[in-house]
Design a protein around this motif. Structure first.
Motif, mmCIF file in Angstrom:
data_model
loop_
_atom_site.group_PDB
_atom_site.id
_atom_site.type_symbol
_atom_site.label_atom_id
_atom_site.label_comp_id
_atom_site.label_asym_id
_atom_site.label_seq_id
_atom_site.Cartn_x
_atom_site.Cartn_y
_atom_site.Cartn_z
ATOM 1 N N UNK A 86 53.610 25.059 47.890
ATOM 2 C CA UNK A 86 53.852 25.841 46.730
ATOM 3 C C UNK A 86 52.627 27.129 46.675
ATOM 4 N N UNK A 87 53.085 27.839 45.751
ATOM 5 C CA UNK A 87 52.000 28.972 45.604
ATOM 6 C C UNK A 87 51.319 28.921 44.138
ATOM 7 N N UNK A 88 49.984 29.259 44.139
ATOM 8 C CA UNK A 88 49.376 29.368 42.912
ATOM 9 C C UNK A 88 48.837 30.864 43.084
ATOM 10 N N UNK A 89 49.212 31.573 41.917
ATOM 11 C CA UNK A 89 48.838 32.898 41.980
ATOM 12 C C UNK A 89 47.443 33.282 41.453
ATOM 13 N N UNK A 90 46.759 34.213 42.004
ATOM 14 C CA UNK A 90 45.517 34.397 41.624
ATOM 15 C C UNK A 90 45.201 35.631 40.845
ATOM 16 N N UNK A 91 46.180 36.623 40.825
ATOM 17 C CA UNK A 91 46.123 37.903 39.925
ATOM 18 C C UNK A 91 46.346 37.746 38.279
ATOM 19 N N UNK A 92 45.369 38.289 37.749
ATOM 20 C CA UNK A 92 45.212 38.003 36.191
ATOM 21 C C UNK A 92 46.185 39.032 35.613
ATOM 22 N N UNK A 93 46.573 40.050 36.156
ATOM 23 C CA UNK A 93 47.512 40.766 35.554
ATOM 24 C C UNK A 93 48.084 41.758 36.684
ATOM 25 N N UNK A 95 48.817 44.703 36.621
ATOM 26 C CA UNK A 95 48.230 46.128 37.015
ATOM 27 C C UNK A 95 47.048 45.994 37.970
ATOM 28 N N UNK A 96 46.741 44.624 38.366
ATOM 29 C CA UNK A 96 45.607 44.723 39.386
ATOM 30 C C UNK A 96 46.145 45.060 40.754
ATOM 31 N N UNK A 97 45.374 45.513 41.446
ATOM 32 C CA UNK A 97 45.504 45.816 43.037
ATOM 33 C C UNK A 97 45.381 44.089 43.641
ATOM 34 N N UNK A 98 45.887 44.242 44.857
ATOM 35 C CA UNK A 98 45.923 42.878 45.496
ATOM 36 C C UNK A 98 44.384 42.131 45.498
ATOM 37 N N UNK A 112 41.058 24.983 40.046
ATOM 38 C CA UNK A 112 41.207 25.552 41.560
ATOM 39 C C UNK A 112 40.302 26.773 41.141
ATOM 40 N N UNK A 113 39.094 26.966 41.864
ATOM 41 C CA UNK A 113 38.309 28.069 41.888
ATOM 42 C C UNK A 113 38.448 29.055 43.051
ATOM 43 N N UNK A 114 38.538 30.310 42.828
ATOM 44 C CA UNK A 114 38.887 31.322 43.841
ATOM 45 C C UNK A 114 37.777 32.212 43.731
ATOM 46 N N UNK A 115 36.960 32.674 45.038
ATOM 47 C CA UNK A 115 36.198 33.850 45.045
ATOM 48 C C UNK A 115 37.013 35.132 45.387
ATOM 49 N N UNK A 116 37.050 35.999 44.324
ATOM 50 C CA UNK A 116 37.660 37.261 44.715
ATOM 51 C C UNK A 116 36.830 38.390 45.287
ATOM 52 N N UNK A 117 36.759 38.563 46.456
ATOM 53 C CA UNK A 117 35.865 39.620 46.990
ATOM 54 C C UNK A 117 36.329 40.900 46.320
ATOM 55 N N UNK A 118 37.505 41.339 46.261
ATOM 56 C CA UNK A 118 37.703 42.739 45.904
ATOM 57 C C UNK A 118 37.365 42.780 44.419
ATOM 58 N N UNK A 119 37.371 41.903 43.431
ATOM 59 C CA UNK A 119 37.161 42.416 42.205
ATOM 60 C C UNK A 119 35.674 41.816 41.732
ATOM 61 N N UNK A 327 45.418 40.014 54.403
ATOM 62 C CA UNK A 327 45.821 41.188 55.284
ATOM 63 C C UNK A 327 45.745 42.330 54.479
ATOM 64 N N UNK A 328 45.228 43.362 54.790
ATOM 65 C CA UNK A 328 45.216 44.612 54.354
ATOM 66 C C UNK A 328 46.649 45.198 53.731
ATOM 67 N N UNK A 329 46.489 45.611 52.402
ATOM 68 C CA UNK A 329 47.826 46.069 51.972
ATOM 69 C C UNK A 329 49.009 45.263 52.046
ATOM 70 N N UNK A 330 48.498 43.947 51.911
ATOM 71 C CA UNK A 330 49.613 42.925 51.622
ATOM 72 C C UNK A 330 49.849 42.309 50.532
#
Length: 341
Positions: A86-93, A95-98, A112-119, A327-330
């Protein structure tokens, strides 16, 4: 006038001193005299004296060997099945990029703790309802490890820092920082010790938090570099396991920093220990998840067609494997959760 004030002050101090002397004399008069003290004489038990009179000592003192943790058996040979994820989504909105989830960890409370390198952020995700709380960091995070039941540590390679963070069900709070001597990436905590991997140059450091000491591992017996890209690390009581993406290998060390095993995996990334002492290793280039025995002598593919598996962690409470992808841009804004069967 000044002389009169001094005489008045002196008279007052003399009166106070006289009163203190009188009070002390009263206390001394109440203390017991020599006639009030009872004297005691020790008389040894003659039966006991007779028993021990010929003995030269009361016993001997010898060292006791402490039981060492058992070495891992060759786990990984028993068949293992994974349920549909099953999937757990990590985006907060929307409007965010991936996202780029480079590190994950799970608490005993199913957070669940997730380190978001982009944000440049740490995200705390409620596994049950999917609610997300986000803590902004001053640098890009890479990996996470649980330190206590309510605190964790995050590596910040660009600032060469380990950031400690406390948490509750409703909040995340920045605590102290630990400055390190390189670009820190993988991190794992076990019994007041940290195992941390570094890049540029590659190395492993074993940090004893209580003693504030460390052991650095970077060269083999021939003085050659051991590591190229050691992105991730995991630990238990007897071993430290490092996934080296640059050398296509998973290495096993003891806590003295000696290499005691290795197994080949093509471009290994996230690595986590399972309940039986075997390892789950993400094969980034092969889109596979491997199960590796605790002695690093055996490996098997347990899941195929996993899109670029990146970070990984094991949830013992639910017997689940959590895996992120990149993966880039996915659309990699979710974490897959596999149930072990």
């Amino acid at each position: 006038m000044q002389t009169r004030k001094k005489l008045t002050k002196l008279f007052t101090e003399l009166k106070i001193a006289q009163q203190r002397i009188q009070d002390n004399n009263n206390i001394l008069s109440q203390l017991p005299t020599i006639n009030d003290i009872d004297e005691y004489i020790f008389e040894p038990n003659q039966a006991i004296k007779k028993v021990i009179q010929d003995e030269k000592s009361l016993g001997t003192l010898s060292s006791k060997k402490l039981k060492q943790p058992a070495e891992p058996k060759n786990q990984g040979t028993v068949a293992m099945k994974l349920s549909t994820h099953r999937r757990i989504y990590a985006k907060t909105s929307s409007g965010e990029k991936n996202c780029w989830i480079s590190g994950i960890a799970v608490s005993p409370q199913n957070q669940l703790f997730a380190a978001d390198y982009y944000y440049d952020s740490l995200k705390m995700i409620d596994i049950i309802n999917g609610d997300i709380k986000q803590l902004q960091l001053d640098s890009k995070p890479w990996d996470i490890t649980m330190v206590t039941t309510d605190s964790l540590a995050v590596t910040l390679p660009d600032s060469k820092t380990i950031q400690f963070i406390s948490f509750s069900p409703d909040s995340l709070l920045l605590k102290n920082k630990l400055k390190v001597d390189g670009e820190c990436y993988g991190i794992s905590h076990h019994q007041r010790k940290l195992a941390v991997t570094f890049a540029n140059p590659g190395k492993l450091q074993i940090m004893y938090l209580k003693e504030n000491t460390k052991v650095t591992v970077d060269k083999d017996s021939n003085a050659d570099n051991i590591f190229r890209k050691p992105w991730y690390v995991t630990t238990n009581s007897h071993s430290i396991y490092v996934s080296d993406d640059g050398n296509d290998v998973v290495l096993r060390f003891n806590w003295q920093g000696e290499m005691v095993g290795l197994v080949g995996i093509r471009r290994p990334r996230g690595i986590t220990l399972l309940d039986d002492g075997s390892l789950s290793v993400n094969g980034y280039a092969s889109d596979c998840i491997y199960r590796v025995s605790g002695d690093c002598k055996d490996s098997k593919i347990i899941l195929k067609d996993v899109n670029r598996p990146y970070a990984a962690c094991w949830c013992a409470e639910t017997s689940s494997l959590c895996v992120s992808s990149f993966m880039e841009d996915s659309d990699d804004n979710y974490i897959r959760v596999y149930k072990m069967m």
